[in-house]
Design a protein around this motif. Structure first.
Motif, PDB file in Angstrom:
ATOM      1  N   ALA A  22     -10.573  -3.655  17.794  1.00  0.00           N
ATOM      2  CA  ALA A  22      -9.002  -4.418  17.909  1.00  0.00           C
ATOM      3  C   ALA A  22      -9.661  -5.466  18.533  1.00  0.00           C
ATOM      4  N   LEU A  23      -9.980  -5.228  19.788  1.00  0.00           N
ATOM      5  CA  LEU A  23     -10.537  -6.199  19.759  1.00  0.00           C
ATOM      6  C   LEU A  23     -11.244  -7.863  19.176  1.00  0.00           C
ATOM      7  N   GLU A  24     -12.165  -7.568  18.573  1.00  0.00           N
ATOM      8  CA  GLU A  24     -12.547  -7.810  17.798  1.00  0.00           C
ATOM      9  C   GLU A  24     -11.495  -9.206  16.863  1.00  0.00           C
ATOM     10  N   ALA A  25     -10.559  -8.035  16.017  1.00  0.00           N
ATOM     11  CA  ALA A  25      -9.426  -8.129  15.265  1.00  0.00           C
ATOM     12  C   ALA A  25      -8.828  -9.313  16.282  1.00  0.00           C
ATOM     13  N   GLN A  26      -7.936  -8.783  17.033  1.00  0.00           N
ATOM     14  CA  GLN A  26      -8.003 -10.077  17.499  1.00  0.00           C
ATOM     15  C   GLN A  26      -7.898 -11.306  17.978  1.00  0.00           C
ATOM     16  N   LEU A  27      -9.268 -11.366  18.418  1.00  0.00           N
ATOM     17  CA  LEU A  27     -10.085 -12.350  18.347  1.00  0.00           C
ATOM     18  C   LEU A  27     -10.022 -13.435  16.953  1.00  0.00           C
ATOM     19  N   GLU A  29      -8.180 -12.809  14.528  1.00  0.00           N
ATOM     20  CA  GLU A  29      -7.020 -13.815  14.662  1.00  0.00           C
ATOM     21  C   GLU A  29      -6.424 -14.925  14.939  1.00  0.00           C
ATOM     22  N   ALA A  30      -6.848 -15.078  16.338  1.00  0.00           N
ATOM     23  CA  ALA A  30      -6.720 -16.107  17.622  1.00  0.00           C
ATOM     24  C   ALA A  30      -7.543 -17.055  16.739  1.00  0.00           C
ATOM     25  N   SER A  31      -8.583 -17.013  16.515  1.00  0.00           N
ATOM     26  CA  SER A  31      -9.458 -17.938  16.071  1.00  0.00           C
ATOM     27  C   SER A  31      -8.617 -18.915  14.582  1.00  0.00           C
TER      28      SER A  31
END
Length: 76
Positions: A22-27, A29-31
């Motif tokens: 989940a954190l990797e997906a958020q990162l 998306e932010a990128s």
């Protein structure tokens, strides 16, 4: 009890993996959002440059029009 501990540990590992995913997906998306914002800023800069060029052209045309009106007024 050893079997229960192993099950709990495996469950905790799954939870942690899900959290990391989940954190990797958020990162990611932010990128992507940051990249899109950068591209938008570049497009805005290009638009500003284009508007400046158009403004310069319009200013030159206004000056030309004024000179032409003066010249035509002198001939009459």
């Amino acid at each position: 009890m050893d079997s229960q501990r192993k099950i709990e540990t495996e469950a905790r590992i799954r939870e942690l993996r899900e959290s990391v995913d989940a954190l990797e997906a958020q990162l990611a998306e932010a990128s992507n959002q940051e990249r899109e914002q950068h591209e938008q800023h570049e497009l805005i800069d290009q638009l500003d440059t284009y508007i400046d060029a158009v403004d310069t052209k319009v200013s030159g045309l206004k000056t030309f029009w004024q000179v032409l009106k003066q010249e035509l007024g002198r001939r009459s």
